[in-house]
Motif scaffolding. Structure first.
Motif, PDB file in Angstrom:
ATOM      1  N   GLN B  25       0.846  -1.196   0.000  1.00 45.79           N
ATOM      2  CA  GLN B  25       0.000   0.000   0.000  1.00 45.79           C
ATOM      3  C   GLN B  25       0.879   1.243   0.000  1.00 45.79           C
ATOM      4  O   GLN B  25       1.973   1.243   0.572  1.00 45.79           O
ATOM      5  CB  GLN B  25      -0.971  -0.008   1.203  1.00 45.79           C
ATOM      6  N   HIS B  29      -0.377   3.738   5.597  1.00 44.00           N
ATOM      7  CA  HIS B  29      -1.302   3.229   6.608  1.00 44.00           C
ATOM      8  C   HIS B  29      -0.578   2.362   7.627  1.00 44.00           C
ATOM      9  O   HIS B  29       0.329   1.592   7.293  1.00 44.00           O
ATOM     10  CB  HIS B  29      -2.411   2.408   5.949  1.00 44.00           C
ATOM     11  N   SER B  93      -5.869  -2.161   3.884  1.00 41.29           N
ATOM     12  CA  SER B  93      -5.112  -1.297   4.778  1.00 41.29           C
ATOM     13  C   SER B  93      -5.989  -0.142   5.237  1.00 41.29           C
ATOM     14  O   SER B  93      -6.958   0.230   4.563  1.00 41.29           O
ATOM     15  CB  SER B  93      -3.858  -0.758   4.087  1.00 41.29           C
ATOM     16  N   SER B  94      -5.656   0.402   6.395  1.00 44.81           N
ATOM     17  CA  SER B  94      -6.359   1.574   6.911  1.00 44.81           C
ATOM     18  C   SER B  94      -5.404   2.343   7.795  1.00 44.81           C
ATOM     19  O   SER B  94      -4.390   1.805   8.274  1.00 44.81           O
ATOM     20  CB  SER B  94      -7.623   1.173   7.683  1.00 44.81           C
ATOM     21  N   LEU B  95      -5.754   3.604   8.022  1.00 49.00           N
ATOM     22  CA  LEU B  95      -4.897   4.440   8.839  1.00 49.00           C
ATOM     23  C   LEU B  95      -4.731   3.833  10.244  1.00 49.00           C
ATOM     24  O   LEU B  95      -3.625   3.731  10.768  1.00 49.00           O
ATOM     25  CB  LEU B  95      -5.516   5.835   8.923  1.00 49.00           C
ATOM     26  N   ARG B  96      -5.843   3.466  10.811  1.00 48.29           N
ATOM     27  CA  ARG B  96      -5.850   2.750  12.098  1.00 48.29           C
ATOM     28  C   ARG B  96      -6.862   1.625  12.022  1.00 48.29           C
ATOM     29  O   ARG B  96      -7.599   1.518  11.043  1.00 48.29           O
ATOM     30  CB  ARG B  96      -6.194   3.716  13.231  1.00 48.29           C
ATOM     31  N   GLN B 101     -11.309   0.828   5.562  1.00 44.50           N
ATOM     32  CA  GLN B 101     -10.300  -0.033   4.961  1.00 44.50           C
ATOM     33  C   GLN B 101     -10.316   0.116   3.448  1.00 44.50           C
ATOM     34  O   GLN B 101     -11.365   0.231   2.820  1.00 44.50           O
ATOM     35  CB  GLN B 101     -10.561  -1.487   5.350  1.00 44.50           C
TER      36      GLN B 101
END
Lengths: 113, 112
Positions: B25, B29, B93-96, B101
């Motif tokens: 990614q 993230h 993926s995600s920041l948190r 996502q």
């Protein structure tokens, strides 16, 4: 244990008709709530999400969803379905204390011209 | 363009032959995750990573390994694939962990 249910495995609607996809969750506190859409052969894309505040949330492509705490539900709605809305729809619940997101089994939507 | 990439997109292999599915990614993230999608079961989480060198088991980790040596990459390793690992795999993926996502295009795996 936390869980997400989507009672309808498959729904067929006519183009132009309204749509409601159901989602219920099991979790002690108010979770984070998501709806994702998966078009054929594609990955998942976020439609909308609820974290807090106004219980009616607007998303992309004309979709909206309403969080009802008393019913532990987060149903997805669209007033007029387009043929391009045919896809798989997933409800998901974020469980903060567990650092994970739990997905429902999905509802497959077919649209009749 | 912000995206999650997976390779390969399609893979046919035989039982016991080690394979790796890559995931990358470009959004910086912290949180990355692997899911498998099977009919009627939705998406089930295999492994996730909160950050570099931090990984943990999801709901169905048996038969899989992961590593997170760099923030952008999160490969999925099947040391000895078996037919019950035939599935559609998604990296996300995600920041948190609780944020939106972003999903890769998927890898369809067939184990003979």
């Amino acid at each position: 244990a936390q869980s997400v249910t989507q009672p309808d495995i498959h729904i067929t609607v006519s183009e132009g008709a309204s749509l409601e996809l159901r989602c219920n969750y099991s979790y002690g506190a108010t979770p984070y709530l998501f709806w994702y859409v998966q078009s054929p052969g594609q990955g998942l894309q976020l439609l909308l999400k609820y974290f807090s505040g106004d219980t009616l949330v607007q998303g992309i492509k004309g979709f909206e969803a309403e969080f009802k705490r008393s019913q532990s539900s987060f149903n997805l709605r669209k007033p007029s379905v387009h043929w391009s809305d045919a896809a798989e729809y997933f409800c998901a619940v974020g469980v903060p204390s567990y650092d994970k997101v739990i997905f429902g089994p999905g509802t497959s939507l077919s649209v009749i011209p | 363009e912000a995206q999650v990439t997976q390779n390969p997109r399609y893979l046919i292999t035989v039982t016991g032959k080690k394979l790796t599915v890559t995931c990358s990614q470009n959004m910086n993230h912290e949180y990355m995750s692997w899911y498998r999608q099977d009919p009627g079961l939705g998406l089930r989480q295999i492994y996730y990573s909160m950050n570099v060198e931090v990984t943990d088991k999801g709901d169905v980790p048996e038969g899989y390994k992961v590593s997170r040596k760099e923030k952008r990459n999160f490969p999925l390793i099947l040391e000895s694939p078996s037919p019950n690992q035939t599935s559609l795999y998604f990296c996300a993926s995600s920041l948190r962990s609780q944020e939106t996502q972003y999903f890769g295009p998927g890898t369809r795996l067939l184990v003979l």
